[in-house]
Design a protein around this motif. Structure first.
Motif, PDB file in Angstrom:
ATOM      1  N   LEU A 125       0.429  -9.667  -1.142  1.00  0.00           N
ATOM      2  CA  LEU A 125       1.038  -8.864  -0.330  1.00  0.00           C
ATOM      3  C   LEU A 125       1.878  -7.786  -0.911  1.00  0.00           C
ATOM      4  O   LEU A 125       1.823  -6.783  -0.732  1.00  0.00           O
ATOM      5  CB  LEU A 125       1.761  -9.614   0.530  1.00  0.00           C
ATOM      6  N   ALA A 126       2.579  -8.680  -1.971  1.00  0.00           N
ATOM      7  CA  ALA A 126       3.375  -7.665  -2.706  1.00  0.00           C
ATOM      8  C   ALA A 126       2.902  -6.478  -3.561  1.00  0.00           C
ATOM      9  O   ALA A 126       3.004  -5.368  -3.734  1.00  0.00           O
ATOM     10  CB  ALA A 126       4.364  -8.494  -3.708  1.00  0.00           C
ATOM     11  N   ARG A 127       1.450  -6.976  -4.020  1.00  0.00           N
ATOM     12  CA  ARG A 127       0.711  -5.754  -4.848  1.00  0.00           C
ATOM     13  C   ARG A 127       0.086  -4.911  -4.054  1.00  0.00           C
ATOM     14  O   ARG A 127       0.092  -3.643  -4.424  1.00  0.00           O
ATOM     15  CB  ARG A 127      -0.148  -6.466  -5.543  1.00  0.00           C
ATOM     16  N   LYS A 128      -0.161  -5.464  -2.728  1.00  0.00           N
ATOM     17  CA  LYS A 128      -0.649  -4.223  -1.834  1.00  0.00           C
ATOM     18  C   LYS A 128       0.411  -3.346  -1.486  1.00  0.00           C
ATOM     19  O   LYS A 128       0.158  -2.122  -1.435  1.00  0.00           O
ATOM     20  CB  LYS A 128      -0.962  -5.156  -0.406  1.00  0.00           C
ATOM     21  N   PHE A 129       1.746  -3.666  -1.100  1.00  0.00           N
ATOM     22  CA  PHE A 129       2.809  -2.899  -0.940  1.00  0.00           C
ATOM     23  C   PHE A 129       3.210  -1.943  -2.344  1.00  0.00           C
ATOM     24  O   PHE A 129       3.422  -0.868  -2.158  1.00  0.00           O
ATOM     25  CB  PHE A 129       4.088  -3.399  -0.629  1.00  0.00           C
ATOM     26  N   ARG A 142       0.356   0.895  -2.017  1.00  0.00           N
ATOM     27  CA  ARG A 142       0.528   1.719  -1.091  1.00  0.00           C
ATOM     28  C   ARG A 142       1.863   2.462  -0.992  1.00  0.00           C
ATOM     29  O   ARG A 142       2.029   3.697  -0.955  1.00  0.00           O
ATOM     30  CB  ARG A 142       0.601   0.923   0.418  1.00  0.00           C
ATOM     31  N   TYR A 143       3.034   1.784  -1.629  1.00  0.00           N
ATOM     32  CA  TYR A 143       4.330   2.504  -1.329  1.00  0.00           C
ATOM     33  C   TYR A 143       5.249   2.314  -2.626  1.00  0.00           C
ATOM     34  O   TYR A 143       6.391   2.724  -2.548  1.00  0.00           O
ATOM     35  CB  TYR A 143       5.121   1.700  -0.210  1.00  0.00           C
ATOM     36  N   GLY A 144       4.691   1.872  -3.798  1.00  0.00           N
ATOM     37  CA  GLY A 144       5.407   2.072  -4.980  1.00  0.00           C
ATOM     38  C   GLY A 144       6.741   1.057  -4.982  1.00  0.00           C
ATOM     39  O   GLY A 144       7.793   1.517  -5.806  1.00  0.00           O
ATOM     40  N   LEU A 184      10.756  -8.434   3.702  1.00  0.00           N
ATOM     41  CA  LEU A 184      11.459  -7.392   4.545  1.00  0.00           C
ATOM     42  C   LEU A 184      11.272  -6.326   3.581  1.00  0.00           C
ATOM     43  O   LEU A 184      11.601  -6.058   2.293  1.00  0.00           O
ATOM     44  CB  LEU A 184      13.057  -7.434   4.483  1.00  0.00           C
ATOM     45  N   LEU A 185      10.434  -5.067   4.024  1.00  0.00           N
ATOM     46  CA  LEU A 185      10.025  -3.976   3.257  1.00  0.00           C
ATOM     47  C   LEU A 185      11.068  -2.860   3.971  1.00  0.00           C
ATOM     48  O   LEU A 185      11.127  -2.608   5.095  1.00  0.00           O
ATOM     49  CB  LEU A 185       8.730  -3.377   3.646  1.00  0.00           C
TER      50      LEU A 185
END
Length: 209
Positions: A42-46, A49-51, A86-87
């Motif tokens: 999940l962290a790698r996906k974020f 996508r969002y750096g 929390l993003l």
């Protein structure tokens, strides 16, 4: 240096990081829970996508291009099977894939059992965490019950548990009121010390590349 994001092993560290970054413009958010086995992906996906693992220099470049910066706060206790995340994001383009709320809007952000609220500080507005009103009502009810039954040991243990909760300004303020209530109800024992939250590291590094 490879991109990374911190993992908070304690609630205090995770909640403190949120308070650290909101004044820097990270006031839009979304949250969720993921199994520990999927947290790293999940962290790698974020990051893709969002750096979320961008360096300060990369964040400056993104801001100049009108793009949003984002970061990820993860509460991942040692041995825990669930990870709360929390993003948080700034203004800008590039986060259309997420339904982001605003921390200043109501209902207020609730995370890890605490509510984000504003408070005045030296002529400006600051943020802190507080217990929700439903939890405060439960504590008041327990203080009254233990006091009526003269159950001093249980009341003392409750006050100590309250003192052990994260020492943010809002939480300490609430604890002080609960301690005062215990005194009014006749508690004569020594009151626990209410600690301030000290400056904490944001957590262990999770490498994203």
């Amino acid at each position: 240096m490879p991109a990374s994001t911190p993992i908070a092993r304690s609630k205090t560290a995770a909640l403190a990081r949120v308070l650290d970054v909101i004044p820097k413009g990270y006031y839009r958010y979304t949250q969720g829970t993921v199994s520990a086995s999927k947290a790293e992906s999940l962290a790698r996906k974020f990051h893709l996508r969002y750096g979320i693992g961008c360096t300060p220099a990369q964040r400056v470049t993104k801001r100049k291009r009108g793009l949003a910066n984002a970061l990820l706060v993860m509460y991942w206790p040692e041995g825990g099977q669930q990870v709360k995340w929390l993003l948080l994001a700034t203004d800008g383009d590039g986060t259309d894939g997420e339904r982001l709320l605003v921390v200043a809007d109501k209902p207020r952000l609730m995370w890890l059992g605490y509510k984000l609220v504003r408070r005045p500080e030296r002529g400006r507005t600051a943020w802190t965490w507080r217990r929700p009103s439903s939890e405060m009502a439960e504590h008041h009810a327990l203080i009254a019950e233990y006091s009526n039954k003269r159950n001093i040991n249980s009341l003392g243990a409750l006050l100590q548990r309250l003192a052990n909760q994260p020492g943010f300004h809002g939480v300490r303020e609430q604890s002080s009121r609960l301690f005062e209530e215990a005194r009014r109800q006749g508690y004569s024992g020594e009151l626990p010390y209410l600690y301030f939250v000290q400056k904490l590291p944001h957590g262990e590094r999770l490498w994203l590349q």
